[in-house]
Design a protein around this motif. Structure first.
Motif, PDB file in Angstrom:
ATOM      1  N   ILE A  46     152.306  74.109 -66.096  1.00 13.80           N
ATOM      2  CA  ILE A  46     151.481  74.703 -65.054  1.00 13.80           C
ATOM      3  C   ILE A  46     150.368  75.480 -65.750  1.00 13.80           C
ATOM      4  CG2 ILE A  46     151.457  76.231 -63.040  1.00 13.80           C
ATOM      5  CD1 ILE A  46     154.564  75.747 -62.964  1.00 13.80           C
ATOM      6  N   SER A  47     149.128  75.116 -65.464  1.00 14.84           N
ATOM      7  CA  SER A  47     148.004  75.732 -66.160  1.00 14.84           C
ATOM      8  C   SER A  47     146.921  76.157 -65.182  1.00 14.84           C
ATOM      9  CB  SER A  47     147.411  74.751 -67.186  1.00 14.84           C
ATOM     10  OG  SER A  47     146.885  73.608 -66.528  1.00 14.84           O
ATOM     11  N   VAL A  48     146.118  77.108 -65.609  1.00 14.32           N
ATOM     12  CA  VAL A  48     144.942  77.546 -64.860  1.00 14.32           C
ATOM     13  C   VAL A  48     143.764  77.531 -65.819  1.00 14.32           C
ATOM     14  CG1 VAL A  48     143.828  79.429 -63.602  1.00 14.32           C
ATOM     15  CG2 VAL A  48     146.252  78.958 -63.234  1.00 14.32           C
ATOM     16  N   SER A  49     142.705  76.822 -65.449  1.00 11.87           N
ATOM     17  CA  SER A  49     141.520  76.687 -66.302  1.00 11.87           C
ATOM     18  C   SER A  49     141.885  76.190 -67.695  1.00 11.87           C
ATOM     19  CB  SER A  49     140.776  78.029 -66.394  1.00 11.87           C
ATOM     20  OG  SER A  49     140.267  78.407 -65.132  1.00 11.87           O
ATOM     21  N   GLY A  50     142.885  75.295 -67.767  1.00  8.90           N
ATOM     22  CA  GLY A  50     143.276  74.698 -69.037  1.00  8.90           C
ATOM     23  C   GLY A  50     144.235  75.514 -69.863  1.00  8.90           C
ATOM     24  N   LEU A  51     144.590  76.718 -69.426  1.00 10.04           N
ATOM     25  CA  LEU A  51     145.509  77.581 -70.157  1.00 10.04           C
ATOM     26  C   LEU A  51     146.899  77.527 -69.526  1.00 10.04           C
ATOM     27  CD1 LEU A  51     143.214  80.723 -70.632  1.00 10.04           C
ATOM     28  CD2 LEU A  51     143.731  78.945 -72.321  1.00 10.04           C
ATOM     29  N   THR A  52     147.903  77.163 -70.310  1.00 10.60           N
ATOM     30  CA  THR A  52     149.272  77.075 -69.793  1.00 10.60           C
ATOM     31  C   THR A  52     149.785  78.457 -69.438  1.00 10.60           C
ATOM     32  OG1 THR A  52     149.745  75.118 -71.136  1.00 10.60           O
ATOM     33  CG2 THR A  52     151.633  76.361 -70.306  1.00 10.60           C
ATOM     34  N   ILE A  53     150.312  78.606 -68.213  1.00  9.65           N
ATOM     35  CA  ILE A  53     150.845  79.887 -67.780  1.00  9.65           C
ATOM     36  C   ILE A  53     152.340  79.823 -67.469  1.00  9.65           C
ATOM     37  CG2 ILE A  53     148.632  80.687 -66.855  1.00  9.65           C
ATOM     38  CD1 ILE A  53     149.740  80.002 -64.044  1.00  9.65           C
ATOM     39  N   ALA A  54     152.857  78.623 -67.211  1.00 11.21           N
ATOM     40  CA  ALA A  54     154.278  78.515 -66.857  1.00 11.21           C
ATOM     41  C   ALA A  54     154.755  77.092 -67.121  1.00 11.21           C
ATOM     42  CB  ALA A  54     154.498  78.886 -65.397  1.00 11.21           C
ATOM     43  N   ALA A  76     155.201  80.508 -69.649  1.00 13.61           N
ATOM     44  CA  ALA A  76     154.999  79.778 -70.893  1.00 13.61           C
ATOM     45  C   ALA A  76     153.557  79.986 -71.340  1.00 13.61           C
ATOM     46  CB  ALA A  76     155.280  78.287 -70.711  1.00 13.61           C
ATOM     47  N   GLY A  77     153.289  79.738 -72.598  1.00 14.86           N
ATOM     48  CA  GLY A  77     151.938  79.897 -73.107  1.00 14.86           C
ATOM     49  C   GLY A  77     151.415  81.299 -72.893  1.00 14.86           C
ATOM     50  N   ILE A  78     150.191  81.401 -72.424  1.00 21.95           N
ATOM     51  CA  ILE A  78     149.578  82.706 -72.207  1.00 21.95           C
ATOM     52  C   ILE A  78     150.297  83.487 -71.112  1.00 21.95           C
ATOM     53  CG2 ILE A  78     147.891  81.918 -70.493  1.00 21.95           C
ATOM     54  CD1 ILE A  78     145.858  83.766 -71.846  1.00 21.95           C
ATOM     55  N   GLY A  79     151.044  82.772 -70.266  1.00 23.30           N
ATOM     56  CA  GLY A  79     151.765  83.443 -69.191  1.00 23.30           C
ATOM     57  C   GLY A  79     152.824  84.405 -69.679  1.00 23.30           C
ATOM     58  N   THR A  80     153.337  84.192 -70.889  1.00 24.26           N
ATOM     59  CA  THR A  80     154.363  85.089 -71.419  1.00 24.26           C
ATOM     60  C   THR A  80     153.807  86.472 -71.731  1.00 24.26           C
ATOM     61  OG1 THR A  80     153.965  84.299 -73.667  1.00 24.26           O
ATOM     62  CG2 THR A  80     155.672  83.166 -72.384  1.00 24.26           C
ATOM     63  N   TYR A 254     153.422  63.577 -58.640  1.00 26.56           N
ATOM     64  CA  TYR A 254     153.290  63.365 -60.075  1.00 26.56           C
ATOM     65  C   TYR A 254     152.419  64.470 -60.679  1.00 26.56           C
ATOM     66  CZ  TYR A 254     151.656  61.174 -64.438  1.00 26.56           C
ATOM     67  OH  TYR A 254     151.340  60.916 -65.751  1.00 26.56           O
ATOM     68  N   ARG A 255     151.394  64.845 -59.976  1.00 28.75           N
ATOM     69  CA  ARG A 255     150.451  65.876 -60.442  1.00 28.75           C
ATOM     70  C   ARG A 255     149.876  66.573 -59.211  1.00 28.75           C
ATOM     71  NH1 ARG A 255     146.239  66.389 -64.770  1.00 28.75           N
ATOM     72  NH2 ARG A 255     144.368  67.281 -63.821  1.00 28.75           N
ATOM     73  N   ILE A 256     149.600  67.879 -59.361  1.00 24.42           N
ATOM     74  CA  ILE A 256     148.985  68.639 -58.278  1.00 24.42           C
ATOM     75  C   ILE A 256     147.825  69.447 -58.836  1.00 24.42           C
ATOM     76  CG2 ILE A 256     149.345  70.512 -56.652  1.00 24.42           C
ATOM     77  CD1 ILE A 256     151.828  69.328 -55.849  1.00 24.42           C
ATOM     78  N   GLU A 257     146.712  69.432 -58.140  1.00 29.66           N
ATOM     79  CA  GLU A 257     145.548  70.229 -58.517  1.00 29.66           C
ATOM     80  C   GLU A 257     145.168  71.119 -57.342  1.00 29.66           C
ATOM     81  OE1 GLU A 257     142.217  68.062 -59.940  1.00 29.66           O
ATOM     82  OE2 GLU A 257     143.364  66.867 -61.393  1.00 29.66           O
ATOM     83  N   MET A 258     144.775  72.345 -57.665  1.00 27.09           N
ATOM     84  CA  MET A 258     144.417  73.291 -56.619  1.00 27.09           C
ATOM     85  C   MET A 258     143.376  74.278 -57.133  1.00 27.09           C
ATOM     86  SD  MET A 258     146.882  76.046 -54.701  1.00 27.09           S
ATOM     87  CE  MET A 258     148.063  74.760 -54.337  1.00 27.09           C
ATOM     88  N   GLY A 259     142.295  74.423 -56.407  1.00 27.73           N
ATOM     89  CA  GLY A 259     141.300  75.414 -56.773  1.00 27.73           C
ATOM     90  C   GLY A 259     141.804  76.816 -56.485  1.00 27.73           C
ATOM     91  N   THR A 260     141.611  77.729 -57.424  1.00 23.43           N
ATOM     92  CA  THR A 260     141.944  79.139 -57.221  1.00 23.43           C
ATOM     93  C   THR A 260     140.742  79.970 -57.650  1.00 23.43           C
ATOM     94  OG1 THR A 260     142.814  79.712 -59.421  1.00 23.43           O
ATOM     95  CG2 THR A 260     144.311  78.576 -57.903  1.00 23.43           C
ATOM     96  N   THR A 264     140.861  76.127 -61.774  1.00 23.24           N
ATOM     97  CA  THR A 264     141.706  75.065 -61.231  1.00 23.24           C
ATOM     98  C   THR A 264     143.133  75.180 -61.748  1.00 23.24           C
ATOM     99  OG1 THR A 264     139.822  73.562 -61.093  1.00 23.24           O
ATOM    100  CG2 THR A 264     142.014  72.579 -61.000  1.00 23.24           C
ATOM    101  N   LEU A 265     144.079  75.246 -60.826  1.00 20.15           N
ATOM    102  CA  LEU A 265     145.493  75.258 -61.186  1.00 20.15           C
ATOM    103  C   LEU A 265     145.989  73.825 -61.189  1.00 20.15           C
ATOM    104  CD1 LEU A 265     148.341  77.556 -60.212  1.00 20.15           C
ATOM    105  CD2 LEU A 265     148.578  75.142 -59.670  1.00 20.15           C
ATOM    106  N   VAL A 266     146.689  73.426 -62.255  1.00 17.62           N
ATOM    107  CA  VAL A 266     147.200  72.070 -62.391  1.00 17.62           C
ATOM    108  C   VAL A 266     148.689  72.113 -62.714  1.00 17.62           C
ATOM    109  CG1 VAL A 266     147.062  69.912 -63.699  1.00 17.62           C
ATOM    110  CG2 VAL A 266     144.970  71.182 -63.179  1.00 17.62           C
ATOM    111  N   VAL A 267     149.461  71.316 -61.985  1.00 18.80           N
ATOM    112  CA  VAL A 267     150.868  71.090 -62.300  1.00 18.80           C
ATOM    113  C   VAL A 267     150.973  69.631 -62.715  1.00 18.80           C
ATOM    114  CG1 VAL A 267     153.238  71.112 -61.458  1.00 18.80           C
ATOM    115  CG2 VAL A 267     151.593  72.777 -60.575  1.00 18.80           C
ATOM    116  N   GLU A 268     151.334  69.355 -63.952  1.00 17.16           N
ATOM    117  CA  GLU A 268     151.394  67.977 -64.430  1.00 17.16           C
ATOM    118  C   GLU A 268     152.574  67.792 -65.372  1.00 17.16           C
ATOM    119  OE1 GLU A 268     147.873  66.974 -66.564  1.00 17.16           O
ATOM    120  OE2 GLU A 268     147.895  68.785 -67.779  1.00 17.16           O
ATOM    121  N   PRO A 269     153.066  66.572 -65.472  1.00 18.97           N
ATOM    122  CA  PRO A 269     154.264  66.343 -66.276  1.00 18.97           C
ATOM    123  C   PRO A 269     154.001  66.482 -67.770  1.00 18.97           C
ATOM    124  CG  PRO A 269     153.383  64.266 -65.478  1.00 18.97           C
ATOM    125  CD  PRO A 269     152.611  65.336 -64.807  1.00 18.97           C
TER     126      PRO A 269
END
Length: 283
Positions: A46-54, A76-80, A254-260, A264-269
């Protein structure tokens, strides 16, 4: 697969997105028939603007017309650097034609030093019992959730299952639906519409995905003047990529994209087992 990825839609009343799924708590109908079992397992970034947060995990089992799923999420990533919260959800129920009929949904999470808990039991097309923590504080502006808002609904986790007819060439119809979701606090709809078909490869799945545009529509439990509610209701930057499970009569995200407001928030495998492997079990 999402606290409910569209559960991010849920948090439009309080925030923005997550991941979820569920676990089979009901027994299958007795009888000598053969039941086909299809499984899905995956790890999602799960990332926002390309940065993994979870990072989220998902397991799903469909046996005959019964389903069970379970999901978890942790920073995960910067989210920690900003959060130590984590959570999980589980759901179970039945598939009936093109409909999803939930039986049980449980969610527990901790964020910002607060605990969140939901336990829903459903049957006969309505919520039969409900335990939710915390409860909303009284507010005259909040649109009250009534019994009519909890009829014919699915929980955020069961919302990831999208059955279609078995007709060949009917794949695009998976986007032609409005999903009524109740998460224990709020009632909202996810309106899908067909956008395009794409080919994807790698990460455990090679094949077609159906891309649906998505809209979050608040119904009850929210306060119309809250900025996050307004933003999500007007958000046109939402889409879900759906992949077939097993024989292809059920699709899952399979993948979800959402503007915040943060990007952009992305959930991808990250790793996905969506091979459609099936087995026959004799009941």
């Amino acid at each position: 697969m999402f606290k409910d990825v569209f559960a991010k839609g849920r948090r439009a009343g309080r925030a923005t997105a997550a991941v979820a799924a569920g676990l089979l708590l009901c027994s299958l109908p007795a009888g000598p028939a053969a039941a086909e079992t299809t499984r899905l397992g995956g790890v999602y970034d799960i990332s926002v603007s390309g940065l993994t947060i979870a990072r989220g995990s998902l397991s799903l089992v469909v046996q005959g017309n019964a389903y069970s799923a379970k999901a978890g999420m942790e920073p995960a990533g910067i989210g920690t650097l900003f959060s130590s919260g984590k959570g999980g959800a589980e759901a179970s129920g039945w598939l009936s034609g093109k409909s999803v009929r939930p039986a049980r949904y449980k969610m527990a999470s901790r964020a910002a030093d607060r605990d969140f808990f939901v336990d829903l039991e459903q049957g006969s097309g309505k919520v039969r019992s409900m335990r939710v923590t915390p409860k909303f504080k009284p507010n005259a502006e909040r649109i009250k959730v009534t019994k009519k808002h909890t009829r014919g609904v699915v929980d955020p986790l069961s919302a990831i299952l999208m059955p279609i007819s078995a007709r060949r060439g009917d794949e695009k119809s998976v986007c032609a639906r409005k999903i009524p979701v109740f998460d224990g606090w709020t009632r909202f709809d996810i309106q899908l519409s067909y956008k395009e078909t794409r080919e994807v490869s790698g990460k455990g799945y090679d094949g077609q995905v159906i891309v649906c545009s998505a809209r979050w529509i608040p119904v009850a439990g929210h306060r119309p003047s809250v900025a996050s509610v307004k933003y999500m209701a007007e958000n046109r930057k939402m889409e879900a990529w759906l992949a077939p499970l097993g024989a292809g009569n059920v699709y899952v995200p399979y993948r979800i994209e959402m503007g915040t407001k943060s990007g952009t928030l992305v959930v991808e495998p990250r790793k996905l087992d969506l091979s459609g492997a099936r087995d026959q079990a004799t009941r």
